[in-house]
Write an enzyme that holds these catalytic residues in place. Sequence first.
Site, PDB file in Angstrom:
ATOM      1  N   CYS A   2       0.855  -1.189   0.000  1.00 41.70           N
ATOM      2  CA  CYS A   2       0.000   0.000   0.000  1.00 41.70           C
ATOM      3  C   CYS A   2       0.888   1.235   0.000  1.00 41.70           C
ATOM      4  O   CYS A   2       2.058   1.155   0.379  1.00 41.70           O
ATOM      5  CB  CYS A   2      -0.815   0.095   1.280  1.00 41.70           C
ATOM      6  SG  CYS A   2      -1.959  -1.249   1.513  1.00 41.70           S
ATOM      7  N   ARG A  16      -4.761   7.068   0.110  1.00 41.01           N
ATOM      8  CA  ARG A  16      -3.894   5.899  -0.012  1.00 41.01           C
ATOM      9  C   ARG A  16      -4.319   5.034  -1.198  1.00 41.01           C
ATOM     10  O   ARG A  16      -5.435   5.130  -1.700  1.00 41.01           O
ATOM     11  CB  ARG A  16      -3.977   5.104   1.278  1.00 41.01           C
ATOM     12  CG  ARG A  16      -5.373   4.529   1.605  1.00 41.01           C
ATOM     13  CD  ARG A  16      -5.546   3.033   1.340  1.00 41.01           C
ATOM     14  NE  ARG A  16      -4.587   2.165   1.939  1.00 41.01           N
ATOM     15  CZ  ARG A  16      -4.610   1.744   3.205  1.00 41.01           C
ATOM     16  NH1 ARG A  16      -5.595   2.104   4.011  1.00 41.01           N
ATOM     17  NH2 ARG A  16      -3.684   0.933   3.651  1.00 41.01           N
ATOM     18  N   ASN A  79       0.215  -2.434   5.645  1.00 35.86           N
ATOM     19  CA  ASN A  79       0.848  -3.687   6.020  1.00 35.86           C
ATOM     20  C   ASN A  79       2.283  -3.479   6.486  1.00 35.86           C
ATOM     21  O   ASN A  79       3.036  -2.711   5.874  1.00 35.86           O
ATOM     22  CB  ASN A  79       0.862  -4.610   4.803  1.00 35.86           C
ATOM     23  CG  ASN A  79       0.197  -5.920   5.105  1.00 35.86           C
ATOM     24  OD1 ASN A  79      -0.737  -5.978   5.877  1.00 35.86           O
ATOM     25  ND2 ASN A  79       0.708  -6.985   4.513  1.00 35.86           N
TER      26      ASN A  79
END
Length: 324
Positions: A2, A16, A79
Amino acid sequence: MCTSVSFNGNHHYFGRNLDLDYTFNQEVVITPRNVVFELRNGQTLSSHFAMIGMAVISDNYPLYFDATNEKGLSIAGLNYPKNAFYQPDEKTENSIASFELIPYVLSQCTTIDEVKSLLDDLIITDVAFSPEFPSSPLHWIIADKHAAITVESDRDGLHVYDNPVGVLTNNPPFPTQLFNLNNYRHLSAKTSANFFAPQLDLDAYSNGMGAIGLPGDLSSMSRFVRATFTKEHSLKFQTVEEDINQFFHILSSVWQTKGLCDVGEEHYEYTIYSSCCDTDTGIYYYKTYNNSQISAVSLHHENLDASDLIHYPLVTKTSIHSIN
Ligand SMILES: C[C@H](CCC(=O)NCCS(=O)(=O)O)[C@H]1CC[C@H]2[C@@H]3CC[C@@H]4C[C@H](O)CC[C@]4(C)[C@H]3C[C@H](O)[C@]12C
């Protein structure tokens, strides 16, 4: 993987890319002020700031991936595999489960300074939301219009780093990501002089040669460099609409096209959605992999004193504006 970005233009924007090889049933979710959060440490947040963001609703609870509150404070979880380390359940007043961090912070803080004091001696625990949703290894970027921080819960405790670039991707830990930028200090949006060997006739045969060496791959370190370079060189515009459009272009510099990131067993990581929240107006804009038109959901178009979640399914069908 991400990538998340905080960006100032006419307004402040936060958003994002969510990159993954499978999709949850995520939606744009508004949490009005009187939705009650029963924290796992026994505390209750019953009257709080309203928030809007992307979440999965499970058991009437908004499991936020990224969100912004009515004061313009934003957070995204990204993550952080193998590095995130959450403490065992302690049920002390200063402990919260990892899935609670976003609502916990957005419920009560207005600025990054307030977040810093809230996080001071906070413990993040690995308590699962449910068997279906065990805790996932995340780190977070939190931003207001003046500053951004990165929050990482590592084996040696909770770290809160100033984030001077307003960008976050994934591994390695944030200090290493920042240090790695040193290696690219020679890159430029301008084509540079021939420093290589001035006595050789080296031709500037193309525009854009100043950024040769900018990593183009999809690894998290490369995306961090590329998103930061793109953001730092981004022009500023006259209107909010142009800003939002530009913000999506910054995120698209690290967009993942299906097929390019093979994670095995015929699964490919791809950009499921890109978001851009205008934190001044509380409007959450997004695009999905199959629909590149910008959709918008407005926090302030809802009754924010309500006590139930409001949610809007994502627009995921391709739509083509046929001209003739
Ligand atoms: C996987 C995503 C990060 C994308 C990414 O970086 N993918 C690289 C994969 S790879 O590193 O390349 O292998 C992250 C980002 C936000 C997360 C949700 C946050 C709320 C909630 C928290 C609960 O505790 C667990 C379930 C929960 C729904 C979370 C599921 C998942 O964890 C989400 C979607």
